[in-house]
Design an enzyme around this catalytic site. Structure first.
Site, PDB file in Angstrom:
ATOM      1  N   GLN A 253     -34.789  -8.381  -4.852  1.00  0.00           N
ATOM      2  CA  GLN A 253     -33.888  -9.474  -4.468  1.00  0.00           C
ATOM      3  C   GLN A 253     -32.638  -9.503  -5.332  1.00  0.00           C
ATOM      4  O   GLN A 253     -31.558  -9.839  -4.855  1.00  0.00           O
ATOM      5  CB  GLN A 253     -34.617 -10.817  -4.554  1.00  0.00           C
ATOM      6  CG  GLN A 253     -35.688 -10.988  -3.509  1.00  0.00           C
ATOM      7  CD  GLN A 253     -35.164 -10.737  -2.106  1.00  0.00           C
ATOM      8  OE1 GLN A 253     -34.354 -11.498  -1.586  1.00  0.00           O
ATOM      9  NE2 GLN A 253     -35.613  -9.657  -1.489  1.00  0.00           N
ATOM     10  N   HIS A 414     -30.456 -54.106  29.337  1.00  0.00           N
ATOM     11  CA  HIS A 414     -31.712 -53.359  29.311  1.00  0.00           C
ATOM     12  C   HIS A 414     -32.827 -54.193  29.952  1.00  0.00           C
ATOM     13  O   HIS A 414     -33.606 -53.704  30.783  1.00  0.00           O
ATOM     14  CB  HIS A 414     -32.119 -53.024  27.869  1.00  0.00           C
ATOM     15  CG  HIS A 414     -31.455 -51.820  27.291  1.00  0.00           C
ATOM     16  ND1 HIS A 414     -30.105 -51.757  27.071  1.00  0.00           N
ATOM     17  CD2 HIS A 414     -31.969 -50.627  26.874  1.00  0.00           C
ATOM     18  CE1 HIS A 414     -29.804 -50.576  26.536  1.00  0.00           C
ATOM     19  NE2 HIS A 414     -30.920 -49.863  26.414  1.00  0.00           N
TER      20      HIS A 414
END
Length: 426
Positions: A253, A414
């Site tokens: 890495q 609603h």
């Protein structure tokens, strides 16, 4: 020389600094994105000449160029690409999911459809190295998910050519729409579209600080997979390992870039010193020794703990991109791991096997984000649409409850919409 840290619980700040921050390039990236949005292909040609030293007459890789590349790659490497692709495809096929539907006795139906994202962009880095593995890892899950259009961008060399191994990997993965674009300008082109480059719905793939920042800035216009930082590895190892093996894994890495982070956690001070010495022996032999040297000197750490169980907690705190558990019986430790991008188990499972061949994905969360995110997968290339069906009697049965709920929120429209269907017309 790598730093050796003892008394780990008392030095948490120093340990967790192993995850490096990328430089601030936001202003430069914003300028590039604005230029691409305003000028389209013209900006892409200019920026490619400026950053990649390539004068392009066409942005798209032609079919002839792909076939030419297939002829330039060795038969042996093509066979390896095919086998790796098979492993990646097999693994990701298991990730596919189906929708579902619930039918209730009162006639209500609720369900979820799983659909592929229609247009996805795959960014493949170029720069200091060519990464055919990234082509396979990012493209194959999109193909498995069933995305109708998979578009790849990757920077050209100074001659305006894309590396043959990149094009060969794309062909193996099933991707043939490829554009010679790198950096923030490639991300901008995919996000907003130009005369030649299609606008996509999601952009995936790793890149340098400019690519990561560009993805951050276009998020919302398109979806992205993650903001990837520098590469990371944490190796949890006891002294039954060979120091040379562990050092090699750390360097796998560290050689990615100078900001990469390589960390060893061990319960043996003697083993820590032996690995440190082995790093010094191996670094001069690497092709990318200057990069590895900077990474190890600036960001590398060896943490000596009282027990490997304490090491597991260190690993969970760091949440590394790659985690190797190098012990004879790693599976009990696996059960204790909560935060890691990808875990490699045992003394004969180097991180590189996951980079290329095993089938698991190598596009992974970095910078501690494995605490809440995952490796790239088929899930990154799908969307879920839910649906609801109510019959007249089904709605009538619950309409007053819905009305009451809505009124608690002060949303009278609603509430009215739930009951109006059962009122007489006026």
């Amino acid at each position: 020389m790598i730093k050796i840290i003892q008394d780990a619980p008392q030095r948490r700040e120093e340990i967790f600094s192993a995850v490096m921050k990328t430089p601030d390039v936001s202003a430069a990236v914003s300028e590039i994105i604005t230029k691409v949005r305003k000028e389209g292909d013209k900006a892409l040609v200019e920026l490619t000449e400026r950053f990649d030293k390539a004068k392009l007459s066409s942005l798209r890789v032609s079919g002839a160029e792909i076939e030419e590349a297939m002829g330039q790659v060795s038969v042996e490497f093509l066979q390896i690409l095919q086998k790796a692709a098979e492993n990646i495809r097999e693994y990701h096929l298991r990730q596919r999911r189906e929708g579902f539907e619930i039918r209730r006795e009162n006639g209500v139906i609720v369900g979820q459809k799983v659909l592929p994202i229609e247009r996805v962009g795959i960014y493949v880095p170029g720069g200091t190295a060519a990464y055919p593995s990234t082509v396979l890892m990012d493209s194959i899950p999109a193909v498995v998910a069933g995305c109708p259009r998979v578009v790849m961008t990757t920077p050209p060399n100074a001659e305006g050519k894309v590396s043959p191994v990149i094009l060969a990997a794309a062909k193996v993965a099933g991707v043939t729409e490829i554009y010679k674009l790198g950096g923030a300008q490639a991300v901008a082109a995919l996000a907003y579209g130009t005369e030649s480059v299609p606008k996509v719905d999601k952009i995936v793939g790793p890149g340098n600080a400019f690519v990561a920042e560009a993805k951050r800035q276009v998020f919302g216009v398109v979806s992205i997979d993650m903001i990837a930082g520098p590469s990371e590895i944490l190796v949890l190892a006891d002294d039954t390992n060979r120091p040379m093996d562990v050092a090699a894994d750390l360097l796998s890495q560290a050689e990615h870039d100078k900001m990469a982070s390589a960390v060893l956690v061990t319960d043996s001070e003697d083993f820590a010193k032996a690995v440190a010495g082995e790093l010094e022996r191996q670094i001069p032999m690497l092709a990318r020794k200057e990069i590895a040297r900077a990474s190890i000197d600036n960001n590398g750490k060896i943490i000596v703990v009282k027990s490997l169980d304490e090491g597991v907690e260190i690993a969970n705190g760091i949440a590394p991109e790659h985690l190797e558990i190098c012990v004879d019986n790693p599976f009990p430790y696996l059960e204790k791991i909560r935060n890691a991008g990808s875990v490699f188990l045992g003394k004969y499972c180097p991180e590189a096997i996951g980079d290329y061949y095993a089938g698991t994905n190598h596009t992974l969360p970095t910078s501690g984000t494995a605490r809440f995110s995952s490796a790239l997968s088929v899930d990154d290339f799908i969307k879920k649409t839910q649906y609801v069906y109510y019959e007249k009697d089904s709605l009538k049965e619950v309409a007053r409850e819905v009305e009451y709920f809505a009124m608690q929120e002060g949303l009278t429209a609603h509430a009215k919409s739930a009951v109006i269907r059962f009122e007489e017309e006026k």
